[in-house]
Scaffold this active site. Sequence first.
Site, PDB file in Angstrom:
ATOM      1  N   ASP A  63     -84.465  54.108   6.184  1.00 19.34           N
ATOM      2  CA  ASP A  63     -84.280  52.695   6.530  1.00 19.34           C
ATOM      3  C   ASP A  63     -83.877  51.902   5.283  1.00 19.34           C
ATOM      4  O   ASP A  63     -83.554  50.712   5.378  1.00 19.34           O
ATOM      5  CB  ASP A  63     -85.533  52.116   7.205  1.00 19.34           C
ATOM      6  CG  ASP A  63     -86.757  52.131   6.322  1.00 19.34           C
ATOM      7  OD1 ASP A  63     -86.697  52.696   5.211  1.00 19.34           O
ATOM      8  OD2 ASP A  63     -87.789  51.560   6.733  1.00 19.34           O
ATOM      9  N   SER A  64     -83.858  52.561   4.115  1.00 14.78           N
ATOM     10  CA  SER A  64     -83.285  51.929   2.917  1.00 14.78           C
ATOM     11  C   SER A  64     -81.839  51.532   3.165  1.00 14.78           C
ATOM     12  O   SER A  64     -81.283  50.732   2.419  1.00 14.78           O
ATOM     13  CB  SER A  64     -83.376  52.893   1.725  1.00 14.78           C
ATOM     14  OG  SER A  64     -82.877  54.168   2.071  1.00 14.78           O
ATOM     15  N   ASP A 102     -85.454  58.006   9.802  1.00 12.60           N
ATOM     16  CA  ASP A 102     -86.549  57.086   9.495  1.00 12.60           C
ATOM     17  C   ASP A 102     -86.761  56.158  10.682  1.00 12.60           C
ATOM     18  O   ASP A 102     -85.812  55.531  11.163  1.00 12.60           O
ATOM     19  CB  ASP A 102     -86.115  56.236   8.292  1.00 12.60           C
ATOM     20  CG  ASP A 102     -87.207  56.056   7.276  1.00 12.60           C
ATOM     21  OD1 ASP A 102     -88.336  56.495   7.531  1.00 12.60           O
ATOM     22  OD2 ASP A 102     -86.900  55.495   6.214  1.00 12.60           O
ATOM     23  N   LYS A 132     -89.399  60.229  10.435  1.00 18.95           N
ATOM     24  CA  LYS A 132     -90.342  59.871   9.366  1.00 18.95           C
ATOM     25  C   LYS A 132     -91.016  58.554   9.729  1.00 18.95           C
ATOM     26  O   LYS A 132     -90.331  57.629  10.193  1.00 18.95           O
ATOM     27  CB  LYS A 132     -89.624  59.744   8.019  1.00 18.95           C
ATOM     28  CG  LYS A 132     -90.570  59.334   6.885  1.00 18.95           C
ATOM     29  CD  LYS A 132     -89.929  59.447   5.525  1.00 18.95           C
ATOM     30  CE  LYS A 132     -89.065  58.281   5.136  1.00 18.95           C
ATOM     31  NZ  LYS A 132     -89.759  56.974   5.134  1.00 18.95           N
ATOM     32  N   GLU A 134     -94.088  55.684   8.293  1.00 15.93           N
ATOM     33  CA  GLU A 134     -94.871  55.266   7.131  1.00 15.93           C
ATOM     34  C   GLU A 134     -96.337  55.034   7.525  1.00 15.93           C
ATOM     35  O   GLU A 134     -96.621  54.554   8.624  1.00 15.93           O
ATOM     36  CB  GLU A 134     -94.284  53.975   6.541  1.00 15.93           C
ATOM     37  CG  GLU A 134     -92.882  54.166   5.986  1.00 15.93           C
ATOM     38  CD  GLU A 134     -92.336  52.938   5.262  1.00 15.93           C
ATOM     39  OE1 GLU A 134     -93.089  51.939   5.110  1.00 15.93           O
ATOM     40  OE2 GLU A 134     -91.161  52.975   4.869  1.00 15.93           O
ATOM     41  N   GLU A 199     -94.585  58.251  -2.266  1.00 17.95           N
ATOM     42  CA  GLU A 199     -93.724  57.324  -3.010  1.00 17.95           C
ATOM     43  C   GLU A 199     -94.553  56.415  -3.915  1.00 17.95           C
ATOM     44  O   GLU A 199     -95.588  55.871  -3.499  1.00 17.95           O
ATOM     45  CB  GLU A 199     -92.916  56.457  -2.031  1.00 17.95           C
ATOM     46  CG  GLU A 199     -92.047  55.433  -2.758  1.00 17.95           C
ATOM     47  CD  GLU A 199     -90.996  54.759  -1.883  1.00 17.95           C
ATOM     48  OE1 GLU A 199     -90.899  55.076  -0.686  1.00 17.95           O
ATOM     49  OE2 GLU A 199     -90.266  53.911  -2.426  1.00 17.95           O
TER      50      GLU A 199
HETATM   51  O1  KIV Z   1     -85.749  54.779   3.408  1.00 20.91           O
HETATM   52  C1  KIV Z   1     -85.753  55.570   2.459  1.00 20.91           C
HETATM   53  O2  KIV Z   1     -84.748  55.782   1.786  1.00 20.91           O
HETATM   54  C2  KIV Z   1     -86.999  56.253   2.143  1.00 20.91           C
HETATM   55  C3  KIV Z   1     -87.038  57.091   0.923  1.00 20.91           C
HETATM   56  C4  KIV Z   1     -87.120  56.216  -0.248  1.00 20.91           C
HETATM   57  C5  KIV Z   1     -88.119  58.083   0.967  1.00 20.91           C
HETATM   58  O3  KIV Z   1     -87.950  56.104   2.846  1.00 20.91           O
END
Ligand code: KIV
Length: 321
Positions: A63-64, A102, A132, A134, A199
């Site tokens: 989600d970055s 994510d 993924k 969190e 992280e």
């Molecule tokens: O969204 C992302 O890029 C991440 C990584 C930094 C692990 O969650």
Amino acid sequence: MSLTEFPAGARIAQPGIPFPKVTIPALADMKRQGKPISALTAYDYATARLVDEAGVDLILVGDSLAMVVLGHENTLSVTVDEMLHHTRAVRRAVHRALVVADMPFGSYQGSVAEGLANAVRFVKEAGAEAVKIEGARVELVHALTQAEIPVVGHLGLTPQSVHRMGGYRVQARTPEAMRQLQTDAVALAHAGAGAIVLEGIPREAAAQITAALDIPTIGIGAGPECNGQILVFHDLVNLTFAPAAKFVRRYADASALFRGAIERYREDVEHHTFPVDAESYHLPGAASKSAPAGFDDDDAVVNRDAWDELSEELKRELKQA
Ligand code: KIV
């Protein structure tokens, strides 16, 4: 379905890059065998292809992308539909790496049922092989695992909690916080998580957690003892327009490379040096008689004047093409 052919096996392996397909059980094997897991984010077809063909084991559609691709201030605003769109593009490019999507903020925090329904969309509509999430969402991880959806956990500095944390701060700096983090990691592993991203935590905390788990840890700003490492693609190649965090190593300067190429293109257009005749199509018969075979037929790309005008280097390249 027939088990005789697995589409991911269709791509020819790159020299020196191990095939076959990376799976969640393969990650656990890598941990057992002491083989480091390489992971990187990707958000589109072109970069995902490069990352996959370079032999990276796990590709996270993170989600970055809200920040590095869409220009938002943090990761909170990206939607499920936007994440699905990018996951599909990555999925089309990747043959070997494990593709992890994510789950964005708001898509699983409300209830287990909502998290499960959204995770199903990532698998069914975008081809994700794991999702993924969190935080220590043990019940959700258990439900996803029961529903045959592999899960990668994410603990420590969890960017979707930016407001609760009061900014992007290194986590687990006290003995109590370290203990809590380890308890959470063990609980996620027991609930069925296939791997955990750690992280922004002290190296010592990551080392302890890594030793305590059978499943792999994948670190980002968590030191070298993790079973694998992940970085954001745009950090790796300097496309973030911001100073790098301490844990980032820049392996290339794509900003400088792209900027230079774009500026040279603009100058060439402004000076009428792009395109030249060799880069233009011609009517039949208008092609050069001095151009090499293949350049003077109906769809020839150069005529005599243009051919003579080209640099020796470009002529060599065109002859080889
Ligand atoms: O969204 C992302 O890029 C991440 C990584 C930094 C692990 O969650």
